[in-house]
Scaffold this active site. Structure first.
Site, PDB file in Angstrom:
ATOM      1  N   TYR A   1      39.717  52.497  31.815  1.00  0.00           N
ATOM      2  CA  TYR A   1      39.480  53.646  33.138  1.00  0.00           C
ATOM      3  C   TYR A   1      40.746  54.000  33.397  1.00  0.00           C
ATOM      4  O   TYR A   1      41.545  54.219  32.701  1.00  0.00           O
ATOM      5  CB  TYR A   1      39.102  52.183  33.934  1.00  0.00           C
TER       6      TYR A   1
ATOM      7  N   ALA B   1      36.183  44.030  39.973  1.00  0.00           N
ATOM      8  CA  ALA B   1      35.981  45.739  40.190  1.00  0.00           C
ATOM      9  C   ALA B   1      36.302  46.068  41.080  1.00  0.00           C
ATOM     10  O   ALA B   1      34.811  46.869  41.347  1.00  0.00           O
ATOM     11  CB  ALA B   1      36.391  46.705  38.575  1.00  0.00           C
TER      12      ALA B   1
ATOM     13  N   LEU C   1      35.053  35.447  24.916  1.00  0.00           N
ATOM     14  CA  LEU C   1      34.629  34.521  24.585  1.00  0.00           C
ATOM     15  C   LEU C   1      35.274  32.903  24.529  1.00  0.00           C
ATOM     16  O   LEU C   1      35.238  32.382  23.729  1.00  0.00           O
ATOM     17  CB  LEU C   1      34.401  34.926  22.472  1.00  0.00           C
TER      18      LEU C   1
ATOM     19  N   CYS D   1      31.466  42.994  37.378  1.00  0.00           N
ATOM     20  CA  CYS D   1      30.970  43.579  38.019  1.00  0.00           C
ATOM     21  C   CYS D   1      29.662  43.019  38.276  1.00  0.00           C
ATOM     22  O   CYS D   1      28.732  43.300  37.451  1.00  0.00           O
ATOM     23  CB  CYS D   1      30.394  44.974  37.450  1.00  0.00           C
TER      24      CYS D   1
END
Length: 355
Positions: free
Chosen positions: A182, A57, A301, A25
């Site tokens: 979400y 997104a 990561l 984002c």
């Protein structure tokens, strides 16, 4: 045995390598519109020769945004500038992908660098926000309004129509965002879904809307093009969504036309204890790949070329998705290929700097 810079077949697509740009984002839109920031941000990673470049997104409805600055695809007017971005990504030999999203109960917040706190309608946010059940994400958040069945059907339609717009813009893969707490993830988890109708309770019911979204998109998305989904493979909380259910969901989605499961985790519960470490989510991609027989991507990561190449070579996943590492090192694939002694074509404009 595949390696990091081998191509990957997804339906008719031949993704040139297995380094994918994870959705990140940017909180840089006005009314959902893409702009020059998105062109440069995404285009730079295509210049770097990432195999697949995902948008952030992208909201399928205005009330499904995390913040008022989110990228959107809820109206036809959004298509034009997005098509310019797609054209550039594809001109560099990369695949352009869009992640379709609805924030659910985590909607209407401030952008991160302004604190990220929930924003009420009188502060410039919006209300109501919606969820499977009227349970707020955290104490400071709005209590969401429980979606009625007709409203759920409108959400499914919004994902379908958004995928049609993505196709019109030239994207070659869309990804359903069903992770990170979400809306679709909220339906999956028994911690956030307390419904007693056909969308709650049993595993079959809690996964129903995700399956409906996948099937609806497949009605309009070309058979030759792949469909992906990002899921949180575990909530990291006892009694929540977990890896066993994730494997079963992947098995359900594959016959519906889902070709890639992008394996992340967490995001549903604010105080979950997550054992973060290098490649900490790769275990989920490996298990879903092995037990569900579906192509998987892993994220989290992954920083070094050797680490990424080992993940692919050992069959833990079919692709690696990088996020923060691409922000730190926008041309990561060009340098990674050299580090693992594999070939990648540099942009001719940059060739003089190769050695």
């Amino acid at each position: 045995m595949a390696s990091l810079f081998d191509s990957l077949s997804l339906r008719s697509l031949q993704v040139p390598n297995r380094v994918f740009v994870s959705p990140m984002c940017q909180y840089s839109s006005n009314d959902g519109f893409a702009n020059d920031w998105h062109l440069v941000h995404l285009g730079t990673r295509a210049v770097a020769r990432a195999g697949l470049v995902f948008t952030e997104a992208t909201a399928v409805a205005p009330d499904g945004r995390i913040t008022s600055a989110d990228l959107g695809i809820w109206k036809d007017a959004h298509i034009n500038f997005l098509s310019r971005i797609v054209q550039f990504i594809r001109s560099q030999g990369s695949i352009a992908g869009m992640q379709l999203a609805h924030a659910g109960r985590k909607a209407s917040t401030e952008i991160p660098w302004k604190g990220g706190a929930p924003v009420s309608s009188d502060q410039g946010g919006w209300s109501p926000i919606h969820a499977p059940s009227p349970i707020p994400f955290a104490p400071a958040y709005q209590v969401p309004q429980e979606l009625s069945i007709p409203e759920i059907q409108r959400v499914v339609l919004a994902f379908k129509q958004a995928s049609e717009r993505a196709l019109a813009a030239g994207f070659q893969i869309v990804e359903i965002h069903a992770a990170h707490g979400y809306l679709l993830h909220e339906f999956l988890s028994p911690l956030s879904n307390k419904r007693t109708d056909q969308y709650g309770g049993s595993f079959e019911n809690r996964t129903r809307v995700v399956c409906e979204v996948a099937a609806a998109i497949r009605e309009v998305w070309p058979k030759a093009l792949p469909l992906a989904i990002r899921i949180s493979c575990t909530d990291w909380v006892e009694g929540g969504w977990d890896i066993d259910q994730s494997v079963d969901l992947a098995r359900k989605l594959q016959p519906l036309g889902v070709d890639l499961v992008d394996c992340s985790s967490g995001g549903l519960v604010a105080d979950a204890v997550i054992p973060v470490g290098p490649g900490y989510q790769t275990q989920f991609a490996e298990r879903i790949r092995r037990e569900a027989g579906v192509v998987t991507g892993t994220v989290g990561l992954i920083t070094s070329p050797q680490q990424a190449d080992t993940i692919i070579r050992t069959g833990q996943a079919d692709a690696v998705l990088l996020a923060r590492e691409f922000l730190r090192h926008p041309y990561w694939p060009l340098h990674a290929a050299r580090a693992v002694h594999q070939k990648i074509a540099w942009p001719p404009q940059y060739e003089r700097a190769r050695d």
